[in-house]
Design an enzyme around this catalytic site. Structure first.
Site, short mmCIF file in Angstrom:
data_model
loop_
_atom_site.label_atom_id
_atom_site.label_comp_id
_atom_site.label_asym_id
_atom_site.label_seq_id
_atom_site.Cartn_x
_atom_site.Cartn_y
_atom_site.Cartn_z
N CYS B 10 -4.69 -4.90 0.84
CA CYS B 10 -6.04 -4.42 1.10
C CYS B 10 -6.00 -2.91 1.34
CB CYS B 10 -6.62 -5.13 2.33
SG CYS B 10 -5.58 -4.93 3.78
N CYS B 13 -3.55 -1.50 3.93
CA CYS B 13 -2.14 -1.51 3.55
C CYS B 13 -1.83 -0.33 2.62
CB CYS B 13 -1.78 -2.82 2.85
SG CYS B 13 -2.54 -4.26 3.61
#
Lengths: 371, 77
Positions: B10, B13
């Protein structure tokens, strides 16, 4: 903390010049006290600056638009432009100030610690804790799967885990802050309380239904080591954490705030005040369920939705309808469901969504009754 | 140094990985960065909230994205 790191924080400190490898502990105390004081003074100064800006915001736009630019507060354009600038500044100030304080407060409660608190407690305490910490700790939707596994595999009952999973996106800190700023503190508080109550009821109901059989078996097969503990953060760690968190949040929501308030300003200026009353939407029994169902497939940033809620409410749409729409947008989102599909079998996922949807409709009616 | 970025991919990250690289550049240190996206593996580190950062086998970050400055500090140990 090593001596090198220590010097890095206080480059101008005279004390550190005399630090030897074994004298480090002796010298650390006065220097840390000074850094602590400086940090404390910095926080107080920042707080004072915030208050000054917040108070000034009430006056400055009157002067700018009505006196300097010559706009008439009685015209649509005048009031819309004033509303846009005043509200944007106010909301951004509230977000910066309150998110910083909230982040500071919750910098010591990672989900691992929440789980450890819940495991082994009486299940009733577990539901309460799950709702409280769910409201306090936001997590990005891609964390829902590891969180789910981490809770369930550690022995947290499925119902309690679901309460946590419902509360966390539903009681969104930005949503609460913006509601408080735009609609009122009472409404924001009511939202937090009813949202937590709904999540607890949903968790309790779901825990009665023997749903464990629909949890993907791989969840319980994963070996989860005991929670990691990063140690107790110092004040400067917390401030740094809160600063980064606030900057990241502001960076990710400011566009939605602008767009939301822009559209809200448009509604304020151009939609007739009795729009919802004359179209019959406001009085319909179906308004709340329809708004809830409409919100389920929608996925929008809460920062963009709250200004719309405020604007349509000002035009006579029931607060219950508006709130139900907002809650179903934030609590149930397609991306989160797709992720959860990996750990929940379809029947469980469907029951979860149905329960939350019904809960939101219920809250909508409660709001309409109270307000 | 052996660095692992834990997360299914996502936004957070991706940001963490970018900041980790910036911090490495600042330090001028060589390191291997590996992305761990498999949930079971992520859980194996005891991380419940992504993104997570593992340096030489130790989990140093979970559930948040620290600043480059903080990451630099973490890497210095």
């Amino acid at each position: 903390m090593s001596a090198t790191e220590h010097r890095g924080q206080e480059p101008s400190g005279g004390v550190e010049a005399r630090v030897s490898s074994d004298g480090e502990t002796l010298e650390r105390v006065p220097s840390r006290g000074r850094a602590f004081r400086r940090l404390g003074l910095g926080l107080i100064a920042a707080g004072a600056a915030w208050v000054v800006l917040y108070v000034a915001n009430e006056r400055v736009w009157d002067v700018v638009f009505y006196e300097l630019a010559g706009l008439d507060p009685a015209t649509r354009l005048g009031s819309a432009v004033h509303f846009f600038f005043y509200d944007t500044a106010k909301i951004m100030l509230l977000i910066v100030g309150l998110i910083f304080v909230i982040s500071l407060a919750r910098s010591s409660i990672p989900p691992e610690r929440v789980r450890d608190l819940i495991v082994g407690r009486h299940v009733a305490v577990g539901f309460g804790l799950a709702a409280v910490f769910g409201a306090l700790t936001p997590f990005c939707s891609c964390s829902s799967v590891p969180l789910f596994i981490g809770f369930v595999a550690a022995g947290v009952p499925l119902g309690v885990t679901l309460t946590f999973l419902i509360t966390s996106p539903l009681i969104n800190q930005i949503g609460v802050v913006m509601l408080a700023g735009m609609v009122g503190w009472e409404i924001a508080a009511l939202y937090v309380l009813t949202g937590m109550a709904m999540a607890i009821v949903a968790g309790v109901v779901l825990s009665r239904c023997n749903l464990e059989r629909w949890v993907d078996p791989f969840v319980t097969d994963i070996a989860v080591p005991a929670g990691i503990d990063g140690g107790k953060p110092t004040l400067s760690d917390r401030v740094e954490f809160a600063k980064v968190e606030t900057i990241d949040i502001v960076r990710s929501v400011w566009v939605y705030v602008l767009v939301g308030i822009g559209i809200g300003a448009g509604i304020h200026g151009w939609v007739p005040a009795d729009f919802f009353a004359t179209t019959g939407i406001a009085d319909s029994v179906w308004a709340v369920p329809a708004a809830t169902l409409a919100g389920v497939p929608l996925y929008a940033n809460v920062a963009g939705v709250v200004p719309l809620i405020e604007a349509v409410h000002a035009k006579g749409l029931g607060l219950g309808t508006a709130m139900a729409f907002m809650m179903s947008i934030v609590a149930l989102s397609l991306p989160a469901m797709i992720l959860l599909k990996r750990v929940m079998r379809l029947p469980l996922l469907a029951i979860y969504v149905a329960t939350v949807t019904l809960g939101i409709i219920g809250i909508g009616f409660i709001f309409d009754l109270i307000t | 140094m052996d660095i692992k970025v834990l997360g299914p991919g996502c936004n957070n990250c991706v940001t963490l990985e970018a900041r980790t690289r910036d911090a490495l550049d600042d330090l001028g240190t060589d390191a291997t960065i590996e992305k761990v996206t498999d949930t079971a593996q992520i859980m194996g580190y005891g991380v419940m909230a992504t993104p997570g950062l593992v340096i030489d086998g130790n989990v140093v970050v979970s559930g948040r994205v620290p600043s480059v400055k903080q990451l630099t500090k973490l890497m210095k140990g």
